[in-house]
Each structure stands twice: as C-alpha cells, then as structure tokens.
Design a protein around this motif. Structure first.
Motif, PDB file in Angstrom:
ATOM      1  N   VAL A 131      12.723  20.866   3.637  1.00 13.81           N
ATOM      2  CA  VAL A 131      11.555  21.443   4.234  1.00 13.81           C
ATOM      3  C   VAL A 131      10.841  19.916   4.803  1.00 13.81           C
ATOM      4  O   VAL A 131      10.507  19.057   5.965  1.00 13.81           O
ATOM      5  N   ALA A 132      10.310  20.439   3.931  1.00 16.12           N
ATOM      6  CA  ALA A 132       9.419  18.646   3.172  1.00 16.12           C
ATOM      7  C   ALA A 132       9.847  17.402   3.909  1.00 16.12           C
ATOM      8  O   ALA A 132       9.257  16.546   3.701  1.00 16.12           O
ATOM      9  N   TYR A 133      11.104  17.467   2.660  1.00 15.75           N
ATOM     10  CA  TYR A 133      12.452  16.243   2.736  1.00 15.75           C
ATOM     11  C   TYR A 133      12.297  15.769   4.026  1.00 15.75           C
ATOM     12  O   TYR A 133      12.115  14.577   4.661  1.00 15.75           O
ATOM     13  N   ASN A 134      12.799  16.191   4.649  1.00 14.91           N
ATOM     14  CA  ASN A 134      12.692  16.946   6.433  1.00 14.91           C
ATOM     15  C   ASN A 134      11.704  16.253   7.820  1.00 14.91           C
ATOM     16  O   ASN A 134      12.029  15.374   8.751  1.00 14.91           O
ATOM     17  N   VAL A 135      11.009  16.528   7.426  1.00 11.44           N
ATOM     18  CA  VAL A 135       9.356  15.767   7.621  1.00 11.44           C
ATOM     19  C   VAL A 135       9.076  15.401   7.467  1.00 11.44           C
ATOM     20  O   VAL A 135       9.426  14.278   8.652  1.00 11.44           O
ATOM     21  N   VAL A 136       9.571  14.362   6.082  1.00 14.23           N
ATOM     22  CA  VAL A 136       8.701  12.517   6.124  1.00 14.23           C
ATOM     23  C   VAL A 136      10.566  12.198   6.841  1.00 14.23           C
ATOM     24  O   VAL A 136      10.171  10.682   7.480  1.00 14.23           O
ATOM     25  N   ARG A 137      11.623  12.645   6.729  1.00 17.74           N
ATOM     26  CA  ARG A 137      12.475  11.750   7.411  1.00 17.74           C
ATOM     27  C   ARG A 137      12.976  11.821   8.359  1.00 17.74           C
ATOM     28  O   ARG A 137      12.962  10.158   9.117  1.00 17.74           O
ATOM     29  N   VAL A 174      20.283   5.206   9.763  1.00 23.62           N
ATOM     30  CA  VAL A 174      20.312   5.528   8.591  1.00 23.62           C
ATOM     31  C   VAL A 174      19.836   7.419   8.009  1.00 23.62           C
ATOM     32  O   VAL A 174      19.767   7.881   7.265  1.00 23.62           O
ATOM     33  N   VAL A 175      18.371   6.447   8.283  1.00 27.29           N
ATOM     34  CA  VAL A 175      17.202   7.902   7.260  1.00 27.29           C
ATOM     35  C   VAL A 175      17.625   9.087   8.577  1.00 27.29           C
ATOM     36  O   VAL A 175      17.589  10.143   8.147  1.00 27.29           O
ATOM     37  N   ALA A 176      17.745   8.922  10.004  1.00 23.77           N
ATOM     38  CA  ALA A 176      17.819  10.284  10.304  1.00 23.77           C
ATOM     39  C   ALA A 176      19.552  10.967  10.324  1.00 23.77           C
ATOM     40  O   ALA A 176      19.167  12.120   9.863  1.00 23.77           O
ATOM     41  N   LEU A 177      20.333  10.511   9.494  1.00 20.24           N
ATOM     42  CA  LEU A 177      21.440  10.805   9.353  1.00 20.24           C
ATOM     43  C   LEU A 177      22.168  11.682   6.964  1.00 20.24           C
ATOM     44  O   LEU A 177      22.377  12.571   7.355  1.00 20.24           O
ATOM     45  N   SER A 178      20.658  10.907   7.402  1.00 18.73           N
ATOM     46  CA  SER A 178      20.425  11.178   5.291  1.00 18.73           C
ATOM     47  C   SER A 178      20.290  12.756   5.471  1.00 18.73           C
ATOM     48  O   SER A 178      18.674  13.166   5.304  1.00 18.73           O
ATOM     49  N   ASP A 179      20.762  13.279   4.009  1.00 20.60           N
ATOM     50  CA  ASP A 179      20.053  15.058   3.992  1.00 20.60           C
ATOM     51  C   ASP A 179      19.697  14.770   2.409  1.00 20.60           C
ATOM     52  O   ASP A 179      18.896  15.614   2.744  1.00 20.60           O
ATOM     53  N   SER A 184       1.131  -1.333   0.345  1.00 19.84           N
ATOM     54  CA  SER A 184      -0.037   0.056   0.153  1.00 19.84           C
ATOM     55  C   SER A 184       0.828   1.736   0.398  1.00 19.84           C
ATOM     56  O   SER A 184       0.965   2.256  -0.093  1.00 19.84           O
ATOM     57  N   GLY A 185       1.349   1.058   0.640  1.00 23.92           N
ATOM     58  CA  GLY A 185       3.400   2.127   0.402  1.00 23.92           C
ATOM     59  C   GLY A 185       3.337   2.090  -0.869  1.00 23.92           C
ATOM     60  O   GLY A 185       4.189   3.760  -1.303  1.00 23.92           O
ATOM     61  N   THR A 186       4.094   1.459  -1.150  1.00 25.97           N
ATOM     62  CA  THR A 186       4.427   1.562  -2.653  1.00 25.97           C
ATOM     63  C   THR A 186       3.858   2.399  -3.853  1.00 25.97           C
ATOM     64  O   THR A 186       4.113   2.834  -4.015  1.00 25.97           O
ATOM     65  N   LEU A 187       2.114   1.634  -3.217  1.00 20.70           N
ATOM     66  CA  LEU A 187       1.105   2.342  -4.328  1.00 20.70           C
ATOM     67  C   LEU A 187       0.846   3.864  -3.637  1.00 20.70           C
ATOM     68  O   LEU A 187       1.304   4.852  -4.975  1.00 20.70           O
ATOM     69  N   PHE A 188       1.160   3.859  -2.487  1.00 18.89           N
ATOM     70  CA  PHE A 188       0.908   5.502  -2.300  1.00 18.89           C
ATOM     71  C   PHE A 188       2.288   7.042  -2.572  1.00 18.89           C
ATOM     72  O   PHE A 188       1.611   7.344  -3.503  1.00 18.89           O
ATOM     73  N   TRP A 189       3.065   6.294  -2.926  1.00 22.07           N
ATOM     74  CA  TRP A 189       4.252   6.381  -3.148  1.00 22.07           C
ATOM     75  C   TRP A 189       4.343   6.947  -5.084  1.00 22.07           C
ATOM     76  O   TRP A 189       4.205   7.625  -5.478  1.00 22.07           O
ATOM     77  N   GLY A 190       3.781   5.608  -5.485  1.00 22.99           N
ATOM     78  CA  GLY A 190       3.543   5.785  -6.759  1.00 22.99           C
ATOM     79  C   GLY A 190       3.028   6.695  -7.584  1.00 22.99           C
ATOM     80  O   GLY A 190       3.399   7.149  -8.419  1.00 22.99           O
ATOM     81  N   ASN A 234       9.277   6.454   4.919  1.00 21.56           N
ATOM     82  CA  ASN A 234      10.373   6.417   4.008  1.00 21.56           C
ATOM     83  C   ASN A 234      10.742   7.499   3.012  1.00 21.56           C
ATOM     84  O   ASN A 234      10.436   6.922   1.663  1.00 21.56           O
ATOM     85  N   PRO A 235      11.675   8.943   3.091  1.00 21.47           N
ATOM     86  CA  PRO A 235      11.531   9.443   1.993  1.00 21.47           C
ATOM     87  C   PRO A 235      12.016   8.785   1.439  1.00 21.47           C
ATOM     88  O   PRO A 235      12.137   9.461   0.271  1.00 21.47           O
TER      89      PRO A 235
END
Length: 218
Positions: A71-77, A212-217, A49-55, A135-136
């Motif tokens: 900002v949007a990326y960081n919120v999801v991240r 990894v997600v937290a430290l990824s920019d 369902s998540g894959t379908l959402f992102w697609g 997962n951004p």
C-alpha cells in the motif's frame, strides 16, 4: 569492510549510476539549454535534496516500509506517476504553437528565460525535489544498496547519511558538467523550432518514465 573502503566502493557504484542518462539528466539538460540557469541549478539542488531525503529515510529505516507494505509503495508510485505524466503532458502541450509562431524572430529566440515556465531557483528546486521524492524506485534502490555498504562496526545513521552525501556530491558534480555542456548548445537550442523539438522529446521521455512507474509493481 573499513569505513574508507565502504565509501570508495559506494562512490564507485553510485558514480556509475549517476552518469547513466535518465529522467534527472533529461530535466537538467532541458532547463539548462533553454537558458534559465537559476532554474536549472534549482532543479539540480532539488534532485540532490531528494537523494538526501531517501538516503536519510533509509538510514532511519523508514523506507523499509516501501518494500514491506504494498500500500505504501503504491501510494508513492501513483503519486510519482501522476506527477511525471502531468509534467510530460504540459511540455508536449506547450510545445504546440500556432502556425504564426513559426515566424518568431531570432531576437525572441535569444531571451534568457523559458517563456512557458515561470519561476527561478525555488521553482526549479520544487520540480527537482518532487521528481526525486515521488520516485519510489529511488527509495527501493537505497533500501537494497545502502545497508550493504555500512560496516557492522559503524553507527548506522551517521554512516548512512555520510554515504548519501557522497552520492549527493557526485550527483552535483555531474549535474554541473551537464549545465556547462548545455550552455554551449544554447545558441542553437534557443531557435523556436529546436526549442519545440526539445520540449517534445523531453515530454515524451518524461511520459515514458511516468508510464514505467505507473506499471511497475515493485
């Protein structure tokens, strides 16, 4: 590129990515080998369902915000990192038993449900969906890859959703194979010691992904 060639090319790329072990694999295997198959299938459906959402969001152009707005990326991240870290922490916490628990009977190890988790299909779906949607990296992947496989002459939204459905179908097939494989390992894994070891290994893996997600920019 024709529509048929586009579908086959995209299927090859996402098919190879699907079978590479990752976070989804760890969660599906862990839930399956502990015997809670309704919850395991819920996790599978949630992930897809998540894959379908992102697609779908990518086909609509919404996920372009993740690459255009820090900002949007960081919120999801940060939301995704917090969820993964909490999930991993809970697994490690629940794997720490009192000394007397070492003497659990074999019969207790044969139960079908995971004692430290409640819920069935819906609870599993929620876990799988949140893991994927928060997962951004999945969103960024779709922004980078999906448009490349949409022919210029094809309508963008229907073609994007069609390609996403191909990914969902391959992901579901692979997940079904993981669930079946996990079923064969059920008798050994349901031993108390093996169960705690599984929770600790999976917890560490999920914590690692969270870090990894937290430290990824990006």
């Amino acid at each position: 590129m024709s529509i048929l060639a586009s579908i086959w090319s995209f299927a090859l790329v996402v098919g190879l990515l699907t079978i590479i072990p990752g976070l989804d694999t760890a969660i599906i295997l862990r839930t399956s080998v502990l015997g809670n198959y309704r919850r395991a299938w819920g996790v599978v459906l949630g992930i897809q369902s998540g894959t379908l959402f992102w697609g779908t969001c990518t086909s609509l152009g919404i996920t372009a915000l993740l690459t255009a707005s820090q900002v949007a990326y960081n919120v999801v991240r940060w939301a995704g990192a917090a969820y993964l870290l909490w999930m991993g922490f809970c697994m490690l916490r629940d794997s720490i038993r009192k000394p007397e628990d070492e003497g659990e009977s074999t019969e207790a190890a044969e139960v079908d449900e995971i004692p430290n988790e409640s819920g069935g299909l819906l609870a599993g779906w929620r876990r799988g969906a949140l893991t994927n949607v928060l997962n951004p990296k999945v969103g960024v992947f779709y922004v980078a890859m999906l448009p490349q496989f949409i022919p210029v002459s094809a309508p963008h939204l229907p073609m994007g959703v069609l390609l996403t459905c191909v990914h969902v179908a391959l992901g579901t097939l692979w997940s079904a194979m993981l669930v079946v494989f996990a079923r064969s390992a059920r008798r050994w894994i349901q031993r108390p010691l093996a169960r705690r070891l599984l929770d600790r290994v999976t917890g560490v893996v999920i914590l690692g992904f969270g870090i990894v997600v937290a430290l990824s920019d990006s």
